[in-house]
Design a protein around this motif. Structure first.
Motif, PDB file in Angstrom:
ATOM      1  N   ALA A  17       0.683  -1.228   0.017  1.00  0.00           N
ATOM      2  CA  ALA A  17      -0.036  -0.174  -0.045  1.00  0.00           C
ATOM      3  C   ALA A  17       0.816   1.237  -0.024  1.00  0.00           C
ATOM      4  O   ALA A  17       0.556   2.114  -0.636  1.00  0.00           O
ATOM      5  CB  ALA A  17      -0.851  -0.023   0.995  1.00  0.00           C
ATOM      6  N   GLU A  18       1.877   1.096   0.827  1.00  0.00           N
ATOM      7  CA  GLU A  18       2.829   2.417   0.664  1.00  0.00           C
ATOM      8  C   GLU A  18       3.595   2.454  -0.806  1.00  0.00           C
ATOM      9  O   GLU A  18       3.794   3.548  -0.947  1.00  0.00           O
ATOM     10  CB  GLU A  18       3.922   2.292   1.912  1.00  0.00           C
ATOM     11  N   SER A  19       3.634   1.412  -1.382  1.00  0.00           N
ATOM     12  CA  SER A  19       4.411   1.925  -2.733  1.00  0.00           C
ATOM     13  C   SER A  19       3.376   2.203  -3.707  1.00  0.00           C
ATOM     14  O   SER A  19       3.697   3.249  -4.406  1.00  0.00           O
ATOM     15  CB  SER A  19       4.717  -0.081  -3.271  1.00  0.00           C
ATOM     16  N   LEU A  23       3.754   5.720  -5.358  1.00  0.00           N
ATOM     17  CA  LEU A  23       3.647   5.863  -6.895  1.00  0.00           C
ATOM     18  C   LEU A  23       2.492   6.969  -7.444  1.00  0.00           C
ATOM     19  O   LEU A  23       2.710   7.627  -8.257  1.00  0.00           O
ATOM     20  CB  LEU A  23       3.227   4.364  -7.638  1.00  0.00           C
ATOM     21  N   ALA A  24       1.420   6.892  -6.620  1.00  0.00           N
ATOM     22  CA  ALA A  24       0.231   8.039  -6.820  1.00  0.00           C
ATOM     23  C   ALA A  24       0.949   9.477  -6.667  1.00  0.00           C
ATOM     24  O   ALA A  24       0.685  10.322  -7.459  1.00  0.00           O
ATOM     25  CB  ALA A  24      -0.879   7.906  -5.888  1.00  0.00           C
ATOM     26  N   ALA A  25       1.791   9.547  -5.522  1.00  0.00           N
ATOM     27  CA  ALA A  25       2.395  11.142  -5.545  1.00  0.00           C
ATOM     28  C   ALA A  25       3.421  11.234  -6.454  1.00  0.00           C
ATOM     29  O   ALA A  25       3.397  12.432  -7.065  1.00  0.00           O
ATOM     30  CB  ALA A  25       2.924  10.917  -3.978  1.00  0.00           C
ATOM     31  N   LEU A  53      11.364   4.898  -9.073  1.00  0.00           N
ATOM     32  CA  LEU A  53      12.399   3.866  -8.550  1.00  0.00           C
ATOM     33  C   LEU A  53      12.081   3.494  -6.961  1.00  0.00           C
ATOM     34  O   LEU A  53      12.121   2.418  -6.740  1.00  0.00           O
ATOM     35  CB  LEU A  53      13.805   4.619  -8.455  1.00  0.00           C
ATOM     36  N   ALA A  54      11.716   4.351  -6.168  1.00  0.00           N
ATOM     37  CA  ALA A  54      11.184   4.181  -4.958  1.00  0.00           C
ATOM     38  C   ALA A  54      10.056   3.359  -4.864  1.00  0.00           C
ATOM     39  O   ALA A  54      10.102   2.361  -3.895  1.00  0.00           O
ATOM     40  CB  ALA A  54      10.934   5.710  -4.123  1.00  0.00           C
ATOM     41  N   ALA A  55       8.943   3.678  -5.514  1.00  0.00           N
ATOM     42  CA  ALA A  55       7.705   2.710  -5.632  1.00  0.00           C
ATOM     43  C   ALA A  55       7.971   1.226  -5.853  1.00  0.00           C
ATOM     44  O   ALA A  55       7.706   0.253  -5.294  1.00  0.00           O
ATOM     45  CB  ALA A  55       6.789   3.246  -6.667  1.00  0.00           C
TER      46      ALA A  55
END
Length: 200
Positions: A17-19, A23-25, A53-55
Motif C-alpha cells: 500500500a505504501e508503494s 507511486l500516486a504521489a 524507482l522508490a515505488a
C-alpha cells in the motif's frame, strides 16, 4: 522457502500500500512537471524518476516480506520510519489527505513487523530452536503397532579350562597350574636274545 505468518503477510500488504501511495504521489508530481506547474521543470522530472524507482523498491520489499526473506526486514523498517516522518510533516502542513494515511500505514507497518511471529520468521530463531531439539529415539519413531528390532544376541563366551583340572578337547589331561610333570616310570630294557641279564 520458509512460510510467512499472518502478521508478516499483513506487513507485506502495508508495504505494498505504501508503494502504491508513493507511486500516486509520483504520478501527480510528474503531471505537475509536465503541465508547467512545478517550481522547476528539471527538478520535477528528477523527482518523478526518483519516485518511480522508490515505488519499485517498496514493491520489491513487499514481495520479500511475503516470502519471509531476511533481507527485507531492514528496508521495511526504514520505509516505515521515513513514511512516518513525512506523514508528521504533512500533518503539520495541514495536508491531512496525505498525512493521515502516511502516519496510519507507518504505525501499522511497525506494529506488524515487530510482532513476535514476524520477528521469528525474519530472524530465523524458530528454525534454530527446532534444529536444537533432540531427535526422537528409534523406539519412539516406530509406527504404532510396529515392533522394534530386537538387539542382536552376542555369542556366549567360550569356557576356558580351569587351572589344574579337567581334560582338554583332545582328550588329554592338562597339567595343574604351577605343577611339574609326573616322573615317568623307569623300565628295564628287555635283554637281547642269548644274553643273560646281569645280576644286580
Amino acid at each position: 522457502m520458509p512460510q510467512s505468518p499472518p502478521t508478516l503477510r499483513g506487513a507485506a500488504m502495508v508495504q505494498a500500500a505504501e508503494s502504491v501511495l508513493v507511486l500516486a504521489a509520483t504520478i501527480l508530481a510528474g503531471v505537475d512537471a509536465a503541465s508547467g506547474q512545478s517550481y522547476h521543470v528539471n527538478s520535477g522530472i528528477a523527482l518523478t524518476v526518483i519516485g518511480v524507482l522508490a515505488a519499485a523498491a517498496l514493491a520489491w520489499t513487499a514481495l520479500g516480506l511475503t516470502r519471509a526473506r531476511r533481507w527485507s526486514r531492514t528496508p521495511a523498517l526504514l520505509t516505515q520510519l521515513f513514511l512516518g516522518i513525512v506523514g508528521i510533516y504533512l500533518l503539520q502542513s495541514h495536508r491531512l489527505d496525505w498525512g493521515i494515511p502516511s502516519v496510519v500505514l507507518a504505525v501499522a507497518g511497525f506494529a506488524l513487523l515487530f510482532a513476535p511471529p514476524s520477528l521469528r520468521a525474519l530472524t530465523g530463531t524458530g528454525q534454530a530452536a527446532a534444529a536444537d531439539q533432540p531427535a526422537p529415539a528409534d523406539d519412539q519413531r516406530a509406527a504404532p503397532g510396529q515392533k522394534t528390532p530386537a538387539a542382536r544376541k552376542t555369542p556366549a563366551a567360550r569356557k576356558t579350562p580351569a587351572a589344574g583340572g579337567k581334560t582338554s578337547a583332545a582328550g588329554g589331561k592338562t597339567p595343574p597350574a604351577g605343577g611339574k610333570k609326573p616322573p615317568a616310570s623307569r623300565t628295564q630294557p628287555a635283554p637281547a636274545p642269548g644274553r643273560k641279564r646281569p645280576a644286580r
